[in-house]
Scaffold this motif. Structure first.
Motif, PDB file in Angstrom:
ATOM      1  N   ASP A   1       0.832  -1.202   0.000  1.00  0.00           N
ATOM      2  CA  ASP A   1       0.000   0.000   0.000  1.00  0.00           C
ATOM      3  C   ASP A   1       0.864   1.249   0.000  1.00  0.00           C
ATOM      4  O   ASP A   1       1.606   1.504   0.944  1.00  0.00           O
TER       5      ASP A   1
ATOM      6  N   ARG B   1       0.022   2.872   7.686  1.00  0.00           N
ATOM      7  CA  ARG B   1       1.284   3.375   8.235  1.00  0.00           C
ATOM      8  C   ARG B   1       1.234   3.548   9.746  1.00  0.00           C
ATOM      9  O   ARG B   1       2.213   3.270  10.438  1.00  0.00           O
TER      10      ARG B   1
ATOM     11  N   ALA C   1       0.689  -5.169   9.470  1.00  0.00           N
ATOM     12  CA  ALA C   1       1.335  -4.368   8.433  1.00  0.00           C
ATOM     13  C   ALA C   1       2.783  -4.054   8.808  1.00  0.00           C
ATOM     14  O   ALA C   1       3.077  -3.614   9.918  1.00  0.00           O
TER      15      ALA C   1
ATOM     16  N   TYR D   1       5.996  -1.754   8.239  1.00  0.00           N
ATOM     17  CA  TYR D   1       6.351  -0.426   7.747  1.00  0.00           C
ATOM     18  C   TYR D   1       7.499  -0.569   6.754  1.00  0.00           C
ATOM     19  O   TYR D   1       8.590  -1.041   7.097  1.00  0.00           O
TER      20      TYR D   1
ATOM     21  N   ALA E   1       3.208  -1.388   4.344  1.00  0.00           N
ATOM     22  CA  ALA E   1       2.789   0.013   4.326  1.00  0.00           C
ATOM     23  C   ALA E   1       3.975   0.859   3.892  1.00  0.00           C
ATOM     24  O   ALA E   1       4.940   1.025   4.644  1.00  0.00           O
TER      25      ALA E   1
END
Length: 255
Positions: free
Chosen positions: A97, A103, A127, A129, A146
């Motif tokens: 993404d 995030r 997710a 980073y 993310a």
């Protein structure tokens, strides 16, 4: 070959992603979506990519079609990816993404800064980073990545070495940053017009920019304690790029 789908391919992020993937020896873009440009060939919108994507056509984003690929990129405004990512992940497809949807690790904080409830808070813990300098190994095996924001990338890469080494006073950090006009996106806006932005420089979002909590989150994780950060972004008359001037008080002056 890695089969790739791109959701939202008509903005600056989407076209840059297309350019990079065209250079990737093991990636093949199979699907690219746009609700507004359905049926248009990529080659007609971006003639500079006509040799790379002569027959690729924009289509409506349908999960069942996206699920036929190995990885799906979201190059969309915030609020889109968190509504589709769960179904795509359940189909065994990786998601990268490029928007802000995954995030921040705190769903309430995300809602505060982006003005809507998060659509998939249960995925925030999973997710990864996507800052390679920090999470290179975790990125390799992640289902959901993310991609960091523009300002957070510049600020964190400049400050993290000092913060991780305990050399910076985390109670007084300043980031004064300048961004090119393309950072505002491809949609027409008064502030992005030539007569508004040329031969001009202005600070904006001085009371709070959406990238502020993302920067603080990364620095806090590195420091192991809260970080006090003053972040002021500026718009400058250039097409792309970011210049970050970072200020921190050095704790150990013998270093």
């Amino acid at each position: 070959m890695i089969k790739v789908a791109i959701v939202g391919g008509t903005g600056y992020t989407g076209v840059e992603l297309l350019r990079l993937l065209a250079l990737h020896p093991h990636a093949q873009v199979e699907i690219i979506t746009s609700r507004s440009e359905e049926g248009m060939r990529v080659a007609d919108m971006y003639p500079n990519l006509r040799e790379n994507y002569p027959e690729l056509v924009f289509s409506i984003p349908l999960v069942e079609q996206l699920a036929t690929c190995d990885v799906v990129f979201f190059a969309t405004p915030h609020g889109v990816a968190h509504g589709l990512a769960d179904e795509i992940l359940q189909a065994g497809v990786r998601v990268i993404d490029l928007s802000a949807d995954f995030r921040l690790q705190d769903a309430d904080e995300w809602a505060q800064w982006y003005g809507q409830a998060h659509g998939a808070p249960h995925l925030l813990g999973e997710a990864v980073y996507g800052l390679p300098e920090v999470n290179r190994d975790a990125i390799k095996g992640a289902r959901l990545i993310a991609v960091p924001g523009c300002y957070p990338t510049a600020v964190q890469l400049g400050l993290l070495p000092l913060v991780e080494a305990g050399l910076a006073d985390t109670k007084q950090i300043i980031a004064s940053c300048a961004s090119g006009v393309s950072g505002a996106g491809r949609a027409a806006k008064v502030g992005s017009l030539f007569c508004e932005s040329a031969e001009n420089m202005m600070a904006y979002a001085v009371t709070g920019h959406r990238h502020l909590p993302e920067i603080r989150q990364g620095l806090r994780h590195a420091a192991g304690q809260p970080v006090e950060l003053t972040f002021v972004p500026h718009l400058v008359p250039m097409i792309r790029g970011i210049h970050a001037t970072l200020y921190a008080t050095v704790v150990d002056r013998d270093v």
